[in-house]
Write an enzyme that holds these catalytic residues in place. Structure first.
Site, mmCIF file in Angstrom:
data_model
loop_
_atom_site.group_PDB
_atom_site.id
_atom_site.type_symbol
_atom_site.label_atom_id
_atom_site.label_comp_id
_atom_site.label_asym_id
_atom_site.label_seq_id
_atom_site.Cartn_x
_atom_site.Cartn_y
_atom_site.Cartn_z
ATOM 1 N N TYR A 171 29.089 37.317 -1.723
ATOM 2 C CA TYR A 171 29.422 35.903 -1.761
ATOM 3 C C TYR A 171 30.818 35.731 -1.171
ATOM 4 O O TYR A 171 31.799 36.275 -1.691
ATOM 5 C CB TYR A 171 29.401 35.338 -3.194
ATOM 6 C CG TYR A 171 30.016 33.944 -3.225
ATOM 7 C CD1 TYR A 171 29.453 32.921 -2.466
ATOM 8 C CD2 TYR A 171 31.171 33.679 -3.935
ATOM 9 C CE1 TYR A 171 30.032 31.659 -2.430
ATOM 10 C CE2 TYR A 171 31.766 32.416 -3.894
ATOM 11 C CZ TYR A 171 31.184 31.417 -3.134
ATOM 12 O OH TYR A 171 31.758 30.179 -3.083
ATOM 13 N N ASN A 219 36.510 32.610 -6.208
ATOM 14 C CA ASN A 219 37.256 31.447 -5.704
ATOM 15 C C ASN A 219 37.451 30.353 -6.738
ATOM 16 O O ASN A 219 38.177 29.411 -6.498
ATOM 17 C CB ASN A 219 36.560 30.855 -4.475
ATOM 18 C CG ASN A 219 35.143 30.404 -4.772
ATOM 19 O OD1 ASN A 219 34.481 30.981 -5.640
ATOM 20 N ND2 ASN A 219 34.676 29.403 -4.070
ATOM 21 N N GLU A 241 -9.197 -10.730 12.502
ATOM 22 C CA GLU A 241 -8.710 -9.757 11.515
ATOM 23 C C GLU A 241 -9.887 -9.006 10.895
ATOM 24 O O GLU A 241 -10.983 -9.571 10.742
ATOM 25 C CB GLU A 241 -7.903 -10.473 10.424
ATOM 26 C CG GLU A 241 -6.571 -10.983 10.893
ATOM 27 C CD GLU A 241 -5.734 -9.901 11.550
ATOM 28 O OE1 GLU A 241 -5.379 -8.914 10.882
ATOM 29 O OE2 GLU A 241 -5.451 -10.024 12.758
ATOM 30 N N ARG A 267 0.805 -1.229 0.000
ATOM 31 C CA ARG A 267 0.000 0.000 0.000
ATOM 32 C C ARG A 267 0.838 1.280 0.000
ATOM 33 O O ARG A 267 0.326 2.362 -0.262
ATOM 34 C CB ARG A 267 -0.957 -0.024 1.214
ATOM 35 C CG ARG A 267 -2.092 -1.008 1.056
ATOM 36 C CD ARG A 267 -2.797 -1.292 2.371
ATOM 37 N NE ARG A 267 -2.082 -2.283 3.184
ATOM 38 C CZ ARG A 267 -2.475 -2.695 4.391
ATOM 39 N NH1 ARG A 267 -3.561 -2.169 4.948
ATOM 40 N NH2 ARG A 267 -1.774 -3.599 5.063
ATOM 41 N N LYS A 312 30.153 29.923 1.953
ATOM 42 C CA LYS A 312 30.546 28.518 1.809
ATOM 43 C C LYS A 312 31.948 28.346 2.339
ATOM 44 O O LYS A 312 32.845 29.087 1.951
ATOM 45 C CB LYS A 312 30.508 28.107 0.337
ATOM 46 C CG LYS A 312 30.700 26.623 0.142
ATOM 47 C CD LYS A 312 31.394 26.272 -1.168
ATOM 48 C CE LYS A 312 32.889 26.425 -1.035
ATOM 49 N NZ LYS A 312 33.622 26.058 -2.256
#
Ligand code: UD1
Ligand code: CA
Length: 461
Positions: free
Chosen positions: A366, A386, A155, A16, A351
């Site tokens: 940046y 960079n 059940e 399912r 970063k």
């Protein structure tokens, strides 16, 4: 004290879910369902933890490694047949076998140990963990006799109209006397709607043999839910989320809007921190005391020290020291380390950058692959250049330097202590200590040129 043997059933197809991924590897609050179960189980001191696997077993083995002992059920003939596969590991042992379904991620160690305690105290051959649900559809129902004792489990698919009205369900979690379990399993047949060997049939067989059957109704019915499809997956995540948030609130964290706050299970938050809506704290994130996080912060594996303010920010695998201010609109990628009292944002992309105490990158910049000292001011629009198309290079800005607006720092490059870089410069060479670097065309003003130009243009019209 008797040993506990835990058996987790996870061989089924999980049809399912409509997924290529094993059902128990689907995540709830950042962690696969099975990891939640194992984390709770680990508090119970089980002598063995065995997992019955079949469908997609390789992925489970790869994920869990040595944490459990695997047993393969080659054909999925039902839950009794699944438990039968553990025979070679368990048969004949004295102790209590705790059987759990791999698709019930919400049980707490407390609930499970209560079941074990009740089982031990009662001396029953088997004890079932049951729950009373508003909507019992799909689950096995607990049929009790007039004296209140459990008679059997039926059940959903085999139940009569009348039996379907019963709202007490089988959570699929049981304690068995291990030896009784294995002497009974072989007596289970598959004469039922699904043609399967049902584990719940062990209950009626034991009772017919004159054994006592115990049942414990779970206090918090929300814990009982099983996950068979994506709708239940989302519901289970909601319950789990509410539980996680409650724990933080109990520990002194203010959560402004719990319906719009998403905190994964391993996150740690200090007291007196305020979490605003739209905040996602993921993975191994740790937040200190007295912080203010959000609105809209998405932090994964980030360590934040005390007194930090972060808003409208995405941050991954980074470190933020005390009293720093982050955002609005900061994207900090892995390896960002912001020192104490630093300020970054708005619209700043970072970063692998180390920013020393008190340094500021306040607008539209940046900064990547960079080491920035203390008390540095990085002006608006600064870019660390960079990347040369092949490799990444490092920029170093030493203490007290001042980088003017719209400066490109073409790495590898170093701006030494206290130096100034004039606005608009493209810096390709190191700047010595206390120097001023200007790297741009000098300005010339042509007197009255504008007037002449405008006259010329209007004549041509
Ligand atoms: C089962 C119980 C039901 C209970 C419900 C609780 C049976 C027959 N029914 O129903 O009484 O209310 O759990 O959620 O036990 N599995 C195997 N091998 C198999 C079949 C199943 O390992 O051959 C595993 C599945 O991977 C799953 C668990 O057993 O983790 C339960 O199986 P599932 O098919 O989900 O049973 P339910 O219909 O939910
Ligand atoms: Ca199920």
């Amino acid at each position: 004290m008797q040993h506990i043997y835990a058996v987790i059933l996870a061989a089924g197809k999980g049809t399912r879910m409509k997924s290529k991924k094993h059902k128990v590897l689907h995540s709830i609050c950042g962690k696969p369902m099975i990891d939640h179960i194992l984390a709770e189980l680990s508090q119970l001191d089980a002598k063995k933890t065995i997992m019955v696997v079949g469908h997609l077993k390789e992925s489970l083995e790869a994920h869990l490694g040595e944490q459990v002992q695997f047993v393969e059920q080659k054909e999925q003939l039902g839950t009794a047949h699944a438990v039968m596969q553990t025979e070679s590991l368990l048969k004949g042992k004295e102790g209590i076998t705790l059987v759990l379904n791999g698709d019930h991620p919400l049980f707490t160690a407390k609930t499970l140990s209560q079941l074990i305690e009740t089982h031990r105290a009662s001396g029953a051959a088997a004890s079932i963990l049951t729950a009373k649900l508003d909507d019992p559809t799909g689950y096995g129902r607990i049929v009790r006799r007039e004296d209140g004792q459990v008679d059997r489990i039926v059940e959903h698919k085999d139940a009569t109209e009348e039996e379907r009205l019963i709202n007490e369900i089988n959570t699929g979690t049981y304690c068995f006397d291990n030896q009784q379990l294995f002497s009974t399993l072989s007596l289970v047949n598959n004469n039922n709607a699904q043609g399967e060997y049902y584990l719940p049939d062990v209950i009626s067989i034991l009772r017919e043999q004159g054994h006592t059957i115990g049942a414990q109704v779970i206090g918090d019915a929300d814990e009982a839910m099983g996950v068979n499809d994506r709708i239940q997956l989302a519901q289970a995540a909601k319950f789990m989320q509410a539980r996680i948030l409650r724990e933080h609130m109990k520990n002194g964290v203010t959560i402004i809007d719990p319906d719009n706050t998403y905190i994964e299970s391993d996150v740690v938050i200090g007291a007196d921190t305020v979490i605003e809506p739209g905040t996602f704290l993921r993975g191994r994130t740790v937040i200190g005391e007295g912080c203010h996080i959000g609105p809209n912060a998405d932090l994964t594996d980030v360590i934040v020290e005390d007194g930090v303010r972060i808003r409208y920010t995405v941050m991954d695998a980074s470190h933020v020291a005390g009293e720093a201010t982050v955002g609005p609109y900061v994207y900090a990628r892995p390896g960002t380390e912001l020192g104490e009292q630093t300020k970054v944002g708005c619209f700043v992309d970072l970063k692998k950058v180390k920013l020393g105490r008190g340094s500021k990158v306040s607008h539209l910049a940046y900064v990547g692959d960079a080491e920035v000292g203390e008390g540095v001011n990085v002006g608006c629009g600064v870019v660390t250049v960079n990347y040369d198309g092949v490799r990444k290079h490092k920029t170093v800005i030493e203490d007290g330097a001042f980088i003017g607006c719209n400066v490109n720092l073409v790495a590898p490059v170093r701006v030494e202590k206290g130096a100034y870089v004039a606005a608009g410069s493209t810096i390709t060479q190191d700047v010595p200590e206390e120097a001023l670097a200007i790297a741009r065309e000098r300005q010339t003003n042509k007197e009255n040129y504008a007037t002449r130009l405008k006259n010329k243009l209007s004549k041509n019209e």
